[in-house]
Design a protein around this motif. Structure first.
Motif, PDB file in Angstrom:
ATOM      1  N   GLU A  58       0.897  -1.140  -0.039  1.00 43.01           N
ATOM      2  CA  GLU A  58       0.047   0.139   0.051  1.00 43.01           C
ATOM      3  C   GLU A  58       0.984   1.129  -0.163  1.00 43.01           C
ATOM      4  O   GLU A  58       1.776   1.396   0.721  1.00 43.01           O
ATOM      5  CB  GLU A  58      -0.929   0.092   1.313  1.00 43.01           C
ATOM      6  CG  GLU A  58      -1.994  -1.113   0.989  1.00 43.01           C
ATOM      7  CD  GLU A  58      -3.265  -0.659   1.828  1.00 43.01           C
ATOM      8  OE1 GLU A  58      -3.137   0.355   2.446  1.00 43.01           O
ATOM      9  OE2 GLU A  58      -3.981  -1.670   2.304  1.00 43.01           O
ATOM     10  N   PRO A  59       0.580   2.177  -0.782  1.00 41.53           N
ATOM     11  CA  PRO A  59       1.208   3.539  -0.864  1.00 41.53           C
ATOM     12  C   PRO A  59       1.225   4.327   0.541  1.00 41.53           C
ATOM     13  O   PRO A  59       0.193   4.167   1.249  1.00 41.53           O
ATOM     14  CB  PRO A  59       0.465   4.164  -1.981  1.00 41.53           C
ATOM     15  CG  PRO A  59      -0.118   3.436  -2.568  1.00 41.53           C
ATOM     16  CD  PRO A  59      -0.613   2.320  -1.756  1.00 41.53           C
ATOM     17  N   PRO A  60       2.198   4.830   0.970  1.00 36.79           N
ATOM     18  CA  PRO A  60       2.293   5.342   2.386  1.00 36.79           C
ATOM     19  C   PRO A  60       1.162   6.571   2.578  1.00 36.79           C
ATOM     20  O   PRO A  60       0.705   6.492   3.744  1.00 36.79           O
ATOM     21  CB  PRO A  60       3.736   6.039   2.459  1.00 36.79           C
ATOM     22  CG  PRO A  60       4.254   6.218   1.171  1.00 36.79           C
ATOM     23  CD  PRO A  60       3.401   5.056   0.163  1.00 36.79           C
ATOM     24  N   GLU A  61       0.606   7.154   1.500  1.00 32.43           N
ATOM     25  CA  GLU A  61      -0.269   8.294   1.809  1.00 32.43           C
ATOM     26  C   GLU A  61      -1.674   7.718   1.766  1.00 32.43           C
ATOM     27  O   GLU A  61      -2.557   8.526   1.708  1.00 32.43           O
ATOM     28  CB  GLU A  61      -0.029   9.222   0.687  1.00 32.43           C
ATOM     29  CG  GLU A  61      -0.299   8.916  -0.759  1.00 32.43           C
ATOM     30  CD  GLU A  61       0.673   8.063  -1.683  1.00 32.43           C
ATOM     31  OE1 GLU A  61       0.470   7.890  -2.931  1.00 32.43           O
ATOM     32  OE2 GLU A  61       1.710   7.647  -0.715  1.00 32.43           O
ATOM     33  N   GLY A  62      -2.090   6.248   1.456  1.00 29.13           N
ATOM     34  CA  GLY A  62      -3.233   5.649   1.573  1.00 29.13           C
ATOM     35  C   GLY A  62      -3.585   5.193   0.290  1.00 29.13           C
ATOM     36  O   GLY A  62      -2.863   5.500  -0.784  1.00 29.13           O
ATOM     37  N   ASN A  63      -4.615   4.489   0.105  1.00 29.59           N
ATOM     38  CA  ASN A  63      -4.690   3.813  -1.108  1.00 29.59           C
ATOM     39  C   ASN A  63      -6.419   3.847  -1.333  1.00 29.59           C
ATOM     40  O   ASN A  63      -6.948   2.739  -1.577  1.00 29.59           O
ATOM     41  CB  ASN A  63      -4.403   2.247  -0.977  1.00 29.59           C
ATOM     42  CG  ASN A  63      -4.332   1.635  -2.311  1.00 29.59           C
ATOM     43  OD1 ASN A  63      -4.106   1.945  -3.350  1.00 29.59           O
ATOM     44  ND2 ASN A  63      -5.021   0.237  -2.236  1.00 29.59           N
ATOM     45  N   ASP A  64      -7.030   4.914  -1.306  1.00 30.50           N
ATOM     46  CA  ASP A  64      -8.346   5.131  -1.343  1.00 30.50           C
ATOM     47  C   ASP A  64      -8.838   4.907  -2.819  1.00 30.50           C
ATOM     48  O   ASP A  64      -9.932   4.403  -2.950  1.00 30.50           O
ATOM     49  CB  ASP A  64      -9.016   6.771  -1.005  1.00 30.50           C
ATOM     50  CG  ASP A  64      -8.707   6.857   0.367  1.00 30.50           C
ATOM     51  OD1 ASP A  64      -8.320   6.062   1.288  1.00 30.50           O
ATOM     52  OD2 ASP A  64      -8.447   8.186   0.682  1.00 30.50           O
ATOM     53  N   ASP A  65      -7.934   4.998  -3.747  1.00 33.74           N
ATOM     54  CA  ASP A  65      -8.571   4.512  -5.101  1.00 33.74           C
ATOM     55  C   ASP A  65      -8.140   3.136  -5.389  1.00 33.74           C
ATOM     56  O   ASP A  65      -8.627   2.564  -6.676  1.00 33.74           O
ATOM     57  CB  ASP A  65      -7.747   5.431  -6.161  1.00 33.74           C
ATOM     58  CG  ASP A  65      -6.281   5.222  -6.057  1.00 33.74           C
ATOM     59  OD1 ASP A  65      -5.662   4.600  -5.531  1.00 33.74           O
ATOM     60  OD2 ASP A  65      -5.623   5.941  -7.097  1.00 33.74           O
ATOM     61  N   LEU A  66      -7.637   2.434  -4.517  1.00 38.49           N
ATOM     62  CA  LEU A  66      -7.495   1.055  -4.596  1.00 38.49           C
ATOM     63  C   LEU A  66      -6.412   0.511  -5.992  1.00 38.49           C
ATOM     64  O   LEU A  66      -6.405  -0.427  -6.375  1.00 38.49           O
ATOM     65  CB  LEU A  66      -8.789   0.051  -5.019  1.00 38.49           C
ATOM     66  CG  LEU A  66      -9.702   0.230  -3.691  1.00 38.49           C
ATOM     67  CD1 LEU A  66     -11.118  -0.893  -3.925  1.00 38.49           C
ATOM     68  CD2 LEU A  66      -9.003  -0.437  -2.561  1.00 38.49           C
ATOM     69  N   MET A  67      -5.624   1.402  -6.217  1.00 41.02           N
ATOM     70  CA  MET A  67      -4.728   1.481  -7.490  1.00 41.02           C
ATOM     71  C   MET A  67      -3.335   0.919  -7.117  1.00 41.02           C
ATOM     72  O   MET A  67      -2.733   0.290  -7.742  1.00 41.02           O
ATOM     73  CB  MET A  67      -4.687   2.631  -8.421  1.00 41.02           C
ATOM     74  CG  MET A  67      -5.733   3.205  -8.938  1.00 41.02           C
ATOM     75  SD  MET A  67      -6.454   2.059  -9.931  1.00 41.02           S
ATOM     76  CE  MET A  67      -5.212   1.860 -11.214  1.00 41.02           C
ATOM     77  N   PHE A  68      -3.030   0.913  -5.566  1.00 42.33           N
ATOM     78  CA  PHE A  68      -1.688   0.673  -5.049  1.00 42.33           C
ATOM     79  C   PHE A  68      -0.359   1.268  -5.905  1.00 42.33           C
ATOM     80  O   PHE A  68       0.514   0.357  -5.945  1.00 42.33           O
ATOM     81  CB  PHE A  68      -1.709  -0.894  -5.085  1.00 42.33           C
ATOM     82  CG  PHE A  68      -2.854  -1.699  -4.210  1.00 42.33           C
ATOM     83  CD1 PHE A  68      -2.382  -1.734  -2.953  1.00 42.33           C
ATOM     84  CD2 PHE A  68      -3.866  -1.871  -4.810  1.00 42.33           C
ATOM     85  CE1 PHE A  68      -3.391  -2.384  -2.203  1.00 42.33           C
ATOM     86  CE2 PHE A  68      -5.077  -2.523  -4.076  1.00 42.33           C
ATOM     87  CZ  PHE A  68      -4.687  -2.831  -2.759  1.00 42.33           C
ATOM     88  N   VAL A  69      -0.613   2.418  -6.260  1.00 43.54           N
ATOM     89  CA  VAL A  69       0.460   3.194  -7.155  1.00 43.54           C
ATOM     90  C   VAL A  69       1.208   3.777  -6.056  1.00 43.54           C
ATOM     91  O   VAL A  69       0.731   4.885  -5.446  1.00 43.54           O
ATOM     92  CB  VAL A  69       0.067   4.070  -8.140  1.00 43.54           C
ATOM     93  CG1 VAL A  69       1.003   4.698  -8.654  1.00 43.54           C
ATOM     94  CG2 VAL A  69      -0.665   3.125  -9.079  1.00 43.54           C
TER      95      VAL A  69
END
Length: 321
Positions: A58-69
């Motif tokens: 998971e990206p450190p700033e969050g993954n609200d879009d579920l894209m895992f970028v």
């Protein structure tokens, strides 16, 4: 693709992995895991011994879009620092992210130029960029170190005191490390084309290198004498992108942009095991597994977004008998 099964679902199979080309891999042998990064900026975690996915990071700033970028551009390299247990990833967003225990840490490092590769020792990481080198130790980043060649690859000794850098000038440059500065101490001039990959043996007595065709090996304990010089292990048809030593340092596996994997033996220097069409588009990562039963297995990743697990035990026994 979700990193784990949602709660309350019993009959959903979660599939996780890459859709885009895998740019490289980093192995955490102590945890028996490895990490991969792709050109979409996504990082994944895998079980080393089975090559089965654990999940996307998971990206450190969050993954609200579920894209895992995680990276804002294509990932160009990954490396694992063995003592600090830190995985470094660099990408075309000119950022270096650090990952510990499968968690990407907040606060990426901003690099001075676009990175092309990264290597790590026990705690020190070396980043090759289009404008020079940068050193990283934990969260401390050096200034951009100017060099008179373009660095394509690097490797670092376990004590973090020596760095080997392969350049577009066909040479391997040797640097001593003092804190976050470098001093050139020697040069190995043995390739006819730009050096593309470097890998130290487990006992650090030998250095393997590759270019667009050749795999060479040097004895560091004998004044960098060539054990395998140019024109010997030269069957790749395109750039050799990755190298890995067997557990006992008796063999080297090489893989490249020609989709091929070769296994070379010091006991039978004129023979080789060859796997064609290993990854469509080219192989970008390769690592022997730390087996204890006498088998010879390795994992590979490639431009085709695929992770493969290989058992070369029978082929090696037949070819190098």
């Amino acid at each position: 693709l979700l990193p784990s099964k949602p709660s309350g679902t019993s009959d959903i199979q979660v599939i996780t992995g890459h859709y885009a080309a895998i740019a490289g891999m980093a192995v955490d042998y102590s945890a028996k895991k490895f990490y991969t990064g792709d050109t979409d900026g996504i990082l994944c975690e895998w079980d080393l011994m089975t090559a089965k996915p654990i999940g996307r990071l998971e990206p450190p700033e969050g993954n609200d879009d579920l894209m895992f970028v995680t990276h804002g551009g294509a990932i160009s390299g990954l490396a694992m620092a063995t003592k600090s247990k830190t995985m470094y990833s660099v990408g075309w967003d000119d950022k270096c992210f650090t990952t510990k225990n499968g968690k990407v840490e907040i606060g990426p490092l901003s690099l001075g130029a676009q990175p092309s590769a990264v290597a790590a020792g026990s705690e020190l990481a070396v980043i090759c960029t289009v404008n020079g080198l940068q050193l990283v130790r934990d969260k401390s980043l050096s200034d951009l170190i100017s060099i008179p060649f373009t660095a394509n690859a690097a490797c670092v000794t376990k004590d973090d005191k020596t760095v080997y850098v392969g350049g577009d000038d066909n040479k391997i440059h040797i640097f001593g490390v003092n804190d976050l500065t470098l001093t050139e101490t020697g040069v190995i001039d043995a390739h006819l084309k730009p050096v593309q990959c470097l890998e130290l043996s487990h006992d650090e007595s030998k250095l393997a290198s590759s270019d667009e065709r050749d795999v060479c090996v040097f004895d560091l304990s004998e004044g960098n004498k060539a054990i395998i010089g140019k024109g010997r292990w030269c069957f790749h048809a395109q750039r050799v992108t990755c190298l890995s030593w067997s557990n006992d340092d008796s063999m080297i596996a090489s893989a490249g942009a020609d989709d091929s994997i070769y296994v070379w033996s010091f006991a039978k220097k004129s023979r080789r095991v060859h796997y064609q069409f290993a990854h469509r588009g080219g192989v970008t990562g390769l690592a022997f597994l730390p087996t204890t039963d006498g088998s010879h297995k390795f994992v590979t990743v490639g431009i085709d977004s695929v992770v493969n697990l290989w058992d070369a035990t029978a082929d090696i026994a037949e070819k190098f008998a």
